[in-house]
Design a protein around this motif. Structure first.
Motif, mmCIF file in Angstrom:
data_model
loop_
_atom_site.group_PDB
_atom_site.id
_atom_site.type_symbol
_atom_site.label_atom_id
_atom_site.label_comp_id
_atom_site.label_asym_id
_atom_site.label_seq_id
_atom_site.Cartn_x
_atom_site.Cartn_y
_atom_site.Cartn_z
ATOM 1 N N ASP A 19 -8.184 1.410 -1.349
ATOM 2 C CA ASP A 19 -7.192 0.428 -1.797
ATOM 3 C C ASP A 19 -6.603 -0.337 -0.609
ATOM 4 O O ASP A 19 -6.345 -1.545 -0.699
ATOM 5 N N PHE A 20 -6.374 0.377 0.489
ATOM 6 C CA PHE A 20 -5.831 -0.292 1.674
ATOM 7 C C PHE A 20 -6.805 -1.364 2.158
ATOM 8 O O PHE A 20 -6.409 -2.498 2.461
ATOM 9 N N ALA A 21 -8.084 -1.008 2.234
ATOM 10 C CA ALA A 21 -9.098 -1.973 2.669
ATOM 11 C C ALA A 21 -9.180 -3.155 1.714
ATOM 12 O O ALA A 21 -9.326 -4.313 2.139
ATOM 13 N N ALA A 22 -9.078 -2.865 0.410
ATOM 14 C CA ALA A 22 -9.163 -3.939 -0.584
ATOM 15 C C ALA A 22 -7.979 -4.896 -0.466
ATOM 16 O O ALA A 22 -8.147 -6.127 -0.519
ATOM 17 N N LEU A 23 -6.775 -4.362 -0.284
ATOM 18 C CA LEU A 23 -5.604 -5.216 -0.115
ATOM 19 C C LEU A 23 -5.748 -6.086 1.133
ATOM 20 O O LEU A 23 -5.423 -7.281 1.122
ATOM 21 N N ALA A 24 -6.243 -5.481 2.215
ATOM 22 C CA ALA A 24 -6.421 -6.233 3.456
ATOM 23 C C ALA A 24 -7.486 -7.310 3.288
ATOM 24 O O ALA A 24 -7.339 -8.434 3.787
ATOM 25 N N ALA A 25 -8.561 -6.982 2.556
ATOM 26 C CA ALA A 25 -9.651 -7.943 2.365
ATOM 27 C C ALA A 25 -9.204 -9.145 1.544
ATOM 28 O O ALA A 25 -9.537 -10.296 1.870
ATOM 29 N N VAL A 26 -8.451 -8.903 0.496
ATOM 30 C CA VAL A 26 -7.960 -10.017 -0.329
ATOM 31 C C VAL A 26 -7.041 -10.911 0.495
ATOM 32 O O VAL A 26 -7.130 -12.142 0.450
ATOM 33 N N SER A 27 -6.159 -10.302 1.278
ATOM 34 C CA SER A 27 -5.252 -11.091 2.106
ATOM 35 C C SER A 27 -6.028 -11.855 3.176
ATOM 36 O O SER A 27 -5.686 -13.001 3.511
ATOM 37 N N ALA A 28 -7.100 -11.248 3.700
ATOM 38 C CA ALA A 28 -7.915 -11.910 4.727
ATOM 39 C C ALA A 28 -8.580 -13.169 4.194
ATOM 40 O O ALA A 28 -8.847 -14.112 4.951
ATOM 41 N N ALA A 29 -8.852 -13.190 2.901
ATOM 42 C CA ALA A 29 -9.474 -14.370 2.294
ATOM 43 C C ALA A 29 -8.530 -15.576 2.293
ATOM 44 O O ALA A 29 -8.973 -16.717 2.143
ATOM 45 N N TYR A 30 -7.230 -15.329 2.482
ATOM 46 C CA TYR A 30 -6.237 -16.403 2.461
ATOM 47 C C TYR A 30 -5.681 -16.730 3.839
ATOM 48 O O TYR A 30 -5.042 -17.768 4.007
ATOM 49 N N ASP A 31 -5.890 -15.839 4.812
ATOM 50 C CA ASP A 31 -5.178 -15.990 6.078
ATOM 51 C C ASP A 31 -6.091 -15.620 7.249
ATOM 52 O O ASP A 31 -6.621 -14.509 7.289
ATOM 53 N N PRO A 32 -6.285 -16.515 8.213
ATOM 54 C CA PRO A 32 -7.178 -16.230 9.336
ATOM 55 C C PRO A 32 -6.706 -15.077 10.220
ATOM 56 O O PRO A 32 -7.526 -14.351 10.783
ATOM 57 N N ASP A 33 -5.399 -14.914 10.369
ATOM 58 C CA ASP A 33 -4.890 -13.803 11.172
ATOM 59 C C ASP A 33 -5.228 -12.462 10.519
ATOM 60 O O ASP A 33 -5.607 -11.506 11.197
ATOM 61 N N MET A 34 -5.090 -12.416 9.196
ATOM 62 C CA MET A 34 -5.471 -11.194 8.487
ATOM 63 C C MET A 34 -6.977 -10.976 8.565
ATOM 64 O O MET A 34 -7.455 -9.844 8.654
ATOM 65 N N TRP A 55 0.827 -1.212 0.000
ATOM 66 C CA TRP A 55 0.000 0.000 0.000
ATOM 67 C C TRP A 55 0.859 1.259 0.000
ATOM 68 O O TRP A 55 0.550 2.231 -0.706
ATOM 69 N N VAL A 56 1.938 1.261 0.768
ATOM 70 C CA VAL A 56 2.845 2.418 0.776
ATOM 71 C C VAL A 56 3.424 2.634 -0.623
ATOM 72 O O VAL A 56 3.494 3.768 -1.119
ATOM 73 N N SER A 57 3.833 1.557 -1.288
ATOM 74 C CA SER A 57 4.349 1.666 -2.653
ATOM 75 C C SER A 57 3.274 2.160 -3.612
ATOM 76 O O SER A 57 3.545 2.951 -4.529
ATOM 77 N N LEU A 58 2.041 1.692 -3.410
ATOM 78 C CA LEU A 58 0.935 2.119 -4.267
ATOM 79 C C LEU A 58 0.672 3.613 -4.111
ATOM 80 O O LEU A 58 0.459 4.319 -5.110
ATOM 81 N N ALA A 59 0.691 4.111 -2.876
ATOM 82 C CA ALA A 59 0.483 5.539 -2.649
ATOM 83 C C ALA A 59 1.565 6.360 -3.347
ATOM 84 O O ALA A 59 1.289 7.396 -3.974
ATOM 85 N N GLU A 60 2.790 5.891 -3.257
ATOM 86 C CA GLU A 60 3.919 6.576 -3.900
ATOM 87 C C GLU A 60 3.768 6.613 -5.417
ATOM 88 O O GLU A 60 3.866 7.676 -6.046
ATOM 89 N N SER A 61 3.507 5.460 -6.023
ATOM 90 C CA SER A 61 3.400 5.392 -7.484
ATOM 91 C C SER A 61 2.162 6.139 -7.978
ATOM 92 O O SER A 61 2.194 6.782 -9.031
ATOM 93 N N THR A 62 1.077 6.087 -7.208
ATOM 94 C CA THR A 62 -0.134 6.814 -7.586
ATOM 95 C C THR A 62 0.128 8.310 -7.619
ATOM 96 O O THR A 62 -0.303 9.022 -8.542
ATOM 97 N N ALA A 63 0.838 8.817 -6.611
ATOM 98 C CA ALA A 63 1.143 10.243 -6.556
ATOM 99 C C ALA A 63 2.018 10.666 -7.734
ATOM 100 O O ALA A 63 1.809 11.736 -8.323
ATOM 101 N N LEU A 64 2.994 9.835 -8.091
ATOM 102 C CA LEU A 64 3.864 10.171 -9.220
ATOM 103 C C LEU A 64 3.077 10.218 -10.530
ATOM 104 O O LEU A 64 3.278 11.106 -11.357
ATOM 105 N N ILE A 65 2.169 9.261 -10.712
ATOM 106 C CA ILE A 65 1.347 9.262 -11.925
ATOM 107 C C ILE A 65 0.408 10.462 -11.931
ATOM 108 O O ILE A 65 0.210 11.115 -12.959
#
Length: 246
Positions: free
Chosen positions: A185-200, A156-166
């Motif tokens: 986007d942060f929520a979406a990344l967390a949600a996708v990861s949560a679908a694979y991992d119980p801790d997430m 997400w940090v990388s996404l924020a950086e690249s989004t700002a540059l674009i």
């Protein structure tokens, strides 16, 4: 009648003045386009005096970059009160304030500017990214992140950086929309990861439990629900909701 007398600056005060002047110039034009003569003129001193404080443009550029990096890292600091979505939205607001105010300078910071590949500038850039990463973990109340959580936050940090540059290349999307989209986007990344991992999944449930329906994450849920196809009666083909009514 009084006459103005130019106050003599101490060494450190003069260096800080030159860094400020250089950063201001680098904020509006690429560092490659800014000359030592321009920096000297803006500071009201001679070219040789600039070299008295800094060996060359590269060292002055790195000093200005250091100040910019510290300021940018500070934009991610946010009191840990209230829903996470609102906190991240405030962080993105301050982040884009910096991007807006230091366009070419921000691009130079993230791309290395005239010092592409130098260990000094690369280290500064990594420091900014790591500071942002640690701040987001602090918001989540996690000291030792799992591999998946680390992946989510760093991505997400990388996404924020690249989004700002674009975005800087034409500013074709309204800034406020982009800030909100990055929070989504942060929520979406967390949600996708949560679908694979119980801790997430547990982390995501904890985040959403504190989110109001009218908050950034609640709005995202509403937008996604509106996109879910409705099931036609008697097993017919599903249809999308009528977007014209939104």
């Amino acid at each position: 009648m009084t006459t103005g007398v130019r106050r003599r600056m101490g060494v450190e005060e003069r260096k800080q003045q030159l860094i400020g002047v250089a950063l201001e110039l680098f904020s509006h034009r690429s560092p490659d386009e800014v000359s030592i003569d321009e920096i000297a003129a803006a500071a009201g001193i001679s070219r040789p005096l600039v070299y008295h404080y800094f060996p060359g443009k590269q060292s002055l550029y790195e000093a200005a970059l250091r100040r910019a990096a510290d300021e940018l890292a500070a934009r991610f600091v946010e009191p840990p009160q209230g829903p996470l979505g609102a906190r991240l939205l405030r962080v993105m607001g301050r982040f884009f304030d910096f991007v807006d105010d230091h366009g070419p300078g921000f691009a130079a910071l993230m791309r290395g500017g005239p010092a592409v590949g130098s260990s000094t500038t690369n280290a500064m850039i990594d420091e900014v990214r790591h500071a942002a990463y640690l701040q987001i973990l602090a918001h989540l109340g996690v000291e030792k992140p799992s591999a998946r959580l680390e992946l989510v936050v760093r991505s997400w940090v990388s996404l924020a950086e690249s989004t700002a540059l674009i975005w800087l290349d034409g500013r074709r999307i309204p800034r406020a929309e982009l800030e909100l989209q990055l929070v989504h986007d942060f929520a979406a990344l967390a949600a996708v990861s949560a679908a694979y991992d119980p801790d997430m999944a547990a982390i995501l449930v904890g985040i959403l439990a504190d989110e109001p329906a009218d908050g950034p994450f609640g709005e995202l849920v509403g937008r996604l629900v509106a996109l879910v196809p409705t099931v036609a009666p008697e097993g017919g083909a599903p249809s999308l909701p009528d977007q014209r009514s939104r």
